[in-house]
Design an enzyme around this catalytic site. Structure first.
Site, PDB file in Angstrom:
ATOM      1  N   ASP A  23       0.835  -1.211   0.000  1.00 52.05           N
ATOM      2  CA  ASP A  23       0.000   0.000   0.000  1.00 52.05           C
ATOM      3  C   ASP A  23       0.867   1.257   0.000  1.00 52.05           C
ATOM      4  OD1 ASP A  23      -2.288   1.490   0.009  1.00 52.05           O
ATOM      5  OD2 ASP A  23      -2.763   1.145   2.120  1.00 52.05           O
ATOM      6  N   ASN A  71     -10.751  -2.821  -6.219  1.00 42.89           N
ATOM      7  CA  ASN A  71      -9.975  -1.825  -6.975  1.00 42.89           C
ATOM      8  C   ASN A  71     -10.617  -1.453  -8.318  1.00 42.89           C
ATOM      9  OD1 ASN A  71      -6.694  -2.925  -5.807  1.00 42.89           O
ATOM     10  ND2 ASN A  71      -7.946  -1.222  -5.111  1.00 42.89           N
TER      11      ASN A  71
HETATM   12  C1  FPP Z   1      -1.792   0.164  -3.446  1.00 42.98           C
HETATM   13  O1  FPP Z   1      -1.351   1.490  -3.456  1.00 42.98           O
HETATM   14  C2  FPP Z   1      -1.208  -0.572  -4.581  1.00 42.98           C
HETATM   15  C3  FPP Z   1      -1.928  -1.149  -5.580  1.00 42.98           C
HETATM   16  C4  FPP Z   1      -3.409  -1.083  -5.646  1.00 42.98           C
HETATM   17  C5  FPP Z   1      -1.264  -1.847  -6.688  1.00 42.98           C
HETATM   18  C6  FPP Z   1      -0.033  -2.625  -6.347  1.00 42.98           C
HETATM   19  C7  FPP Z   1       0.639  -3.015  -7.594  1.00 42.98           C
HETATM   20  C8  FPP Z   1       1.984  -3.051  -7.807  1.00 42.98           C
HETATM   21  C9  FPP Z   1       2.961  -2.778  -6.762  1.00 42.98           C
HETATM   22  C10 FPP Z   1       2.538  -3.327  -9.155  1.00 42.98           C
HETATM   23  C11 FPP Z   1       2.273  -4.676  -9.689  1.00 42.98           C
HETATM   24  C12 FPP Z   1       1.018  -4.646 -10.472  1.00 42.98           C
HETATM   25  C13 FPP Z   1       0.357  -5.738 -10.917  1.00 42.98           C
HETATM   26  C14 FPP Z   1      -1.024  -5.554 -11.466  1.00 42.98           C
HETATM   27  C15 FPP Z   1       0.940  -7.117 -10.876  1.00 42.98           C
HETATM   28  P1  FPP Z   1      -2.437   2.634  -3.562  1.00 42.98           P
HETATM   29  O2  FPP Z   1      -2.613   2.994  -5.003  1.00 42.98           O
HETATM   30  O3  FPP Z   1      -3.710   2.217  -2.884  1.00 42.98           O
HETATM   31  O4  FPP Z   1      -1.753   3.783  -2.785  1.00 42.98           O
HETATM   32  P2  FPP Z   1      -2.477   4.969  -1.989  1.00 42.98           P
HETATM   33  O5  FPP Z   1      -3.275   4.326  -0.877  1.00 42.98           O
HETATM   34  O6  FPP Z   1      -1.337   5.774  -1.472  1.00 42.98           O
HETATM   35  O7  FPP Z   1      -3.325   5.713  -2.983  1.00 42.98           O
END
Ligand code: FPP
Length: 253
Positions: A23, A71
């Site tokens: 996250d 998501n």
């Molecule tokens: C959460 O951060 C992260 C995700 C929803 C995606 C995680 C994906 C990767 C690390 C790359 C690999 C990708 C795939 C599809 C294999 P967030 O966007 O919720 O962060 P925030 O809470 O700060 O907005």
């Protein structure tokens, strides 16, 4: 919470299975005035580093929450950017995964994923199924509640078809119908970015997992951060419902 100071002299116990809620990519990017997708790209690079570190440490299974069933509520351009990134990571690191004898698995409903990622993913899942050094499990379009509902449906169907005696339904009946069937339960769940919740990730499988929350955003979660989480894990006393005295009297394998 993680200790701020590394206790490098302690040799942490190595968990067999680690689950990670990666996250904070969006906030990492926002803090640098970068697009959210740049945060995901850097998060993807970090994932590769952490896979390598887990293999080197002797962890056997790593499950990462790459895309939750919830998501889909995100902006369409972020969703398609994430899938393109996932496909690119797979292509760019395929040879490395093969060289390191990694088996790839996926949990979640892949049928809803676009072809351009589902096809190569299922190909690699098939071609790597005999690899034995390490299992990387990607949770894609995954939600624990959805998984539990699917398992309940499967049990109901088998019961209606006379294949299962309803009075004999037990945990193994449920477990064998979860998408993680055949995998060890996670010993350690790590969530980055300072959020303190499980967000529908491996809810049943984590019944006895230790949970470590790290305040750093996922793109900053280095292998040193992983080591801190393992050190914290090593300090926990896992009792599985028993008393401390019973645990201390149990010979370790
Ligand atoms: C959460 O951060 C992260 C995700 C929803 C995606 C995680 C994906 C990767 C690390 C790359 C690999 C990708 C795939 C599809 C294999 P967030 O966007 O919720 O962060 P925030 O809470 O700060 O907005």
């Amino acid at each position: 919470m993680l200790d701020p100071l590394p206790t490098s002299t302690l040799k942490p116990d190595v968990p067999r299975h680690i689950g990670i809620i990666m996250d904070g990519n969006g906030r990492w990017a926002a803090a640098r005035n970068l697009p959210r997708l740049e945060g995901h790209r850097r998060g993807g690079e970090r994932l590769i580093e952490i896979v390598d570190a887990c293999i080197d440490l002797g962890v056997s299974t790593l499950t990462v929450f790459a895309f939750s069933a919830e998501n889909w509520k995100r902006p369409p351009e972020e969703i398609s950017g994430l899938f393109k990134l996932g496909e690119w990571i797979l292509r760019a690191h395929l040879a490395r995964l093969e060289r390191r004898n990694v088996r790839l698995r996926a949990i979640g409903d892949l049928s809803a994923m676009p072809d351009f990622i589902r096809r190569p993913l299922t190909d690699v899942i098939e071609s790597s199924k005999h690899n034995t050094a390490f299992t990387l499990v990607v949770a894609l379009n995954y939600g624990a509640r959805q998984e539990i509902v699917r398992a309940a449906q499967a049990i109901a169907e088998d019961t209606a078809a006379g294949k299962i005696d309803p009075t004999k339904v037990d945990w193994s009946t449920v477990e064998s119908r979860l998408s993680t069937a055949g995998m060890p339960d996670p010993d350690l769940i790590i969530r980055t970015s300072g959020e303190f919740r499980l967000s529908n990730f491996l809810l049943l499988q984590s019944a006895y997992a230790e949970i470590v929350f790290s305040t750093v955003f996922w793109p900053d979660f280095t292998k040193e951060q992983l080591q801190l989480a393992l050190t914290e894990f090593g300090k926990r006393e896992r009792r599985f419902g028993m008393t401390r005295e019973q645990i201390q009297a149990t010979p370790t394998a």
